[in-house]
Design a protein around this motif. Structure first.
Motif, PDB file in Angstrom:
ATOM      1  N   GLU A 176      94.452  16.182   3.911  1.00 27.50           N
ATOM      2  CA  GLU A 176      95.060  15.451   5.015  1.00 27.50           C
ATOM      3  C   GLU A 176      94.601  16.025   6.354  1.00 27.50           C
ATOM      4  N   MET A 177      94.395  15.149   7.326  1.00 25.49           N
ATOM      5  CA  MET A 177      94.089  15.578   8.682  1.00 25.49           C
ATOM      6  C   MET A 177      95.260  15.217   9.579  1.00 25.49           C
ATOM      7  N   THR A 178      95.710  16.186  10.353  1.00 28.36           N
ATOM      8  CA  THR A 178      96.787  15.986  11.310  1.00 28.36           C
ATOM      9  C   THR A 178      96.214  16.094  12.706  1.00 28.36           C
ATOM     10  N   SER A 179      96.331  15.039  13.484  1.00 26.02           N
ATOM     11  CA  SER A 179      95.860  15.037  14.866  1.00 26.02           C
ATOM     12  C   SER A 179      97.062  15.213  15.780  1.00 26.02           C
ATOM     13  N   SER A 180      97.094  16.322  16.485  1.00 32.34           N
ATOM     14  CA  SER A 180      98.224  16.634  17.357  1.00 32.34           C
ATOM     15  C   SER A 180      97.836  16.419  18.810  1.00 32.34           C
ATOM     16  N   VAL A 181      98.533  15.477  19.460  1.00 36.84           N
ATOM     17  CA  VAL A 181      98.280  15.228  20.880  1.00 36.84           C
ATOM     18  C   VAL A 181      98.715  16.411  21.724  1.00 36.84           C
ATOM     19  N   SER A 182      99.872  16.997  21.377  1.00 41.27           N
ATOM     20  CA  SER A 182     100.407  18.099  22.173  1.00 41.27           C
ATOM     21  C   SER A 182      99.539  19.339  22.079  1.00 41.27           C
ATOM     22  N   GLU A 183      98.907  19.565  20.900  1.00 42.87           N
ATOM     23  CA  GLU A 183      98.059  20.744  20.718  1.00 42.87           C
ATOM     24  C   GLU A 183      96.591  20.451  21.001  1.00 42.87           C
ATOM     25  N   SER A 184      96.243  19.179  21.151  1.00 44.83           N
ATOM     26  CA  SER A 184      94.863  18.751  21.430  1.00 44.83           C
ATOM     27  C   SER A 184      93.885  19.300  20.395  1.00 44.83           C
ATOM     28  N   ARG A 185      94.230  19.131  19.110  1.00 42.47           N
ATOM     29  CA  ARG A 185      93.344  19.613  18.059  1.00 42.47           C
ATOM     30  C   ARG A 185      93.624  18.849  16.773  1.00 42.47           C
ATOM     31  N   ASP A 186      92.660  18.939  15.851  1.00 41.60           N
ATOM     32  CA  ASP A 186      92.816  18.370  14.515  1.00 41.60           C
ATOM     33  C   ASP A 186      93.017  19.513  13.522  1.00 41.60           C
ATOM     34  N   GLU A 187      93.979  19.353  12.636  1.00 44.99           N
ATOM     35  CA  GLU A 187      94.224  20.324  11.579  1.00 44.99           C
ATOM     36  C   GLU A 187      93.944  19.661  10.236  1.00 44.99           C
ATOM     37  N   VAL A 188      93.302  20.400   9.337  1.00 36.55           N
ATOM     38  CA  VAL A 188      92.966  19.894   8.015  1.00 36.55           C
ATOM     39  C   VAL A 188      93.726  20.711   6.976  1.00 36.55           C
ATOM     40  N   THR A 189      94.395  20.026   6.039  1.00 37.34           N
ATOM     41  CA  THR A 189      95.143  20.709   4.987  1.00 37.34           C
ATOM     42  C   THR A 189      94.672  20.238   3.624  1.00 37.34           C
ATOM     43  N   LEU A 190      94.302  21.196   2.764  1.00 38.57           N
ATOM     44  CA  LEU A 190      93.878  20.919   1.398  1.00 38.57           C
ATOM     45  C   LEU A 190      95.011  21.311   0.446  1.00 38.57           C
ATOM     46  N   TYR A 191      95.425  20.392  -0.417  1.00 34.74           N
ATOM     47  CA  TYR A 191      96.538  20.623  -1.336  1.00 34.74           C
ATOM     48  C   TYR A 191      96.004  20.799  -2.755  1.00 34.74           C
TER      49      TYR A 191
ATOM     50  N   PRO B 187     102.531  20.795  -7.451  1.00 35.55           N
ATOM     51  CA  PRO B 187     102.019  21.504  -6.273  1.00 35.55           C
ATOM     52  C   PRO B 187     102.029  23.012  -6.474  1.00 35.55           C
ATOM     53  N   GLU B 188     100.939  23.667  -6.098  1.00 31.83           N
ATOM     54  CA  GLU B 188     100.835  25.115  -6.236  1.00 31.83           C
ATOM     55  C   GLU B 188     100.619  25.812  -4.895  1.00 31.83           C
ATOM     56  N   ILE B 189      99.631  25.348  -4.130  1.00 30.94           N
ATOM     57  CA  ILE B 189      99.282  26.048  -2.897  1.00 30.94           C
ATOM     58  C   ILE B 189      98.534  25.094  -1.971  1.00 30.94           C
ATOM     59  N   SER B 190      98.605  25.363  -0.679  1.00 32.21           N
ATOM     60  CA  SER B 190      97.862  24.562   0.293  1.00 32.21           C
ATOM     61  C   SER B 190      97.201  25.491   1.292  1.00 32.21           C
ATOM     62  N   ILE B 191      96.110  25.020   1.886  1.00 32.92           N
ATOM     63  CA  ILE B 191      95.411  25.790   2.916  1.00 32.92           C
ATOM     64  C   ILE B 191      95.149  24.874   4.108  1.00 32.92           C
TER      65      ILE B 191
END
Length: 363
Positions: free
Chosen positions: A263-278, A285-289
């Motif tokens: 999943e990609m999270t685009s945060s307007v307040s932080e002005s960045r994209d975050e990527v999470t691998l599940y 579910p075991e772990i995410s990065i």
């Protein structure tokens, strides 16, 4: 402030969990496993109540947070209102059945979201949340009924959950439950050197609610932002994930776990994209990065009260035991890995981080 506020509001909700469906004498005579089975199988009408209490958090024996909590819950409609106050900072959260509205008075910020965006059922009762917790912990914890006590003027049943493996760093919990209404009057959780406690000193059952109870009076000069506008999530591919963070990043290369989604999270307040691998095992579910461009400031120097400094992949990082989370910066990227169950101790998370490998460039 938003992340901290959510944590405190969530702790207050979970601590208000209800049990129902069996008599007081039945529970006192049951083994821990039998009691869980009875609770899970039972059905009852959700209670309506107004409550006031105190949420406390400790780290290394020192209090880090003291939060006043007020709750209004309509068991018939599923509507909820929670107010928290800590050091003069007041937060409000209202769930009217279809929408959640959050207002932080001192910060003059307000957010709204469609409650259907939650992974759990939007009208999930407090009892159901507690049942979920019991089901997650039943294989790894012993459940024991310690007997009857008097607490805050209530006759309560005292229940304890302790890790079956004495050498593990799993959460230990205790509940003091009023068997007349099956309301949790007090709840504590201990994990490593951190502890939390919620204690209600006032509970009114079946109170009168008005039209204003589950609405918030937000000043006209405070903009109510849609949570989707502030933080937008979407599922992406590995190639898109690499493009989002701007470079190849560390990934799990083993075969024990399976990558279920990115999943990609685009945060307007932080002005960045975050990527999470599940990652999952047997579809559980075991772990995410989570990966994103590292901020310019050294975030490992200014830790939250629940965090401590640790060494990860031969570099400085931090560990938050409450949510089983390791964070560190490496090669211009910020990494955060989170264990999804109690088996993920600090040592296991650090070992998993050591095994991560840099993704090979796409040809």
């Amino acid at each position: 402030m938003m992340k901290k506020g959510w944590k405190l509001l969530g702790a207050a909700l979970i601590a208000a969990s209800m049990l129902a469906g069996c008599s007081e004498k039945e529970v006192l005579g049951m083994s821990g496993d039998d009691m869980i089975e009875k609770i899970i199988a039972s059905e009852s009408e959700p209670a309506s109540y107004y409550a006031e209490g105190l949420l406390k958090m400790w780290t290394d024996g020192e209090i880090t947070n003291t939060v006043q909590v007020k709750e209004w819950v309509d068991g018939n409609t599923g509507q909820q209102r929670i107010e928290t106050e800590e050091e003069g900072n007041v937060s409000y959260a209202v769930h009217n059945g279809s929408e959640i509205l959050i207002y932080e008075k001192e910060a003059k910020t307000a957010f709204s979201m469609d409650s259907s965006s939650f992974q759990q059922e939007p009208n999930q009762t407090q009892k159901q949340m507690l049942v979920d917790q019991l089901e997650r912990m039943r294989d790894s914890h012993n459940v024991k009924t310690l007997g009857q006590e008097t607490l805050q003027g209530h006759e309560v049943i005292h229940i304890e959950l302790t890790p079956k493996d004495e050498n593990s760093l799993s959460i230990s919990s205790e509940y003091w439950i009023d068997p007349k209404k099956w309301m949790v009057i007090k709840a504590t959780s201990t994990y490593g050197d951190t502890k939390s406690e919620v204690l209600y000193d006032l509970i009114e059952y079946n109170p009168e609610f008005t039209d204003k109870t589950f609405t918030l009076d937000i000043p006209a000069d405070v903009e109510i932002k849609k949570m989707n506008d502030v933080m937008d999530n979407k599922e992406i591919t590995l190639e898109e994930a690499e493009k989002a963070v701007g470079q190849p990043f560390l990934q799990y290369a083993g075969k024990e776990l399976e990558l279920s989604r990115i999943e990609m999270t685009s945060s307007v307040s932080e002005s960045r994209d975050e990527v999470t691998l599940y990652y999952v095992k047997d579809n559980k579910p075991e772990i995410s990065i989570t990966v994103f461009q590292a901020p310019e400031e050294n975030v490992d120097e200014n830790l939250l009260p629940e965090e401590k400094k640790v060494t990860i992949r031969d570099t400085d990082g931090s560990y938050m035991s409450v949510i089983r989370n390791l964070s560190w910066s490496e090669a211009g990227l910020r990494y955060s890995i989170m264990g999804e169950n109690d088996s993920w101790t600090q040592e296991k998370l650090q070992s998993w981080a050591d095994e991560l490998q840099l993704a090979k460039p796409n040809k």
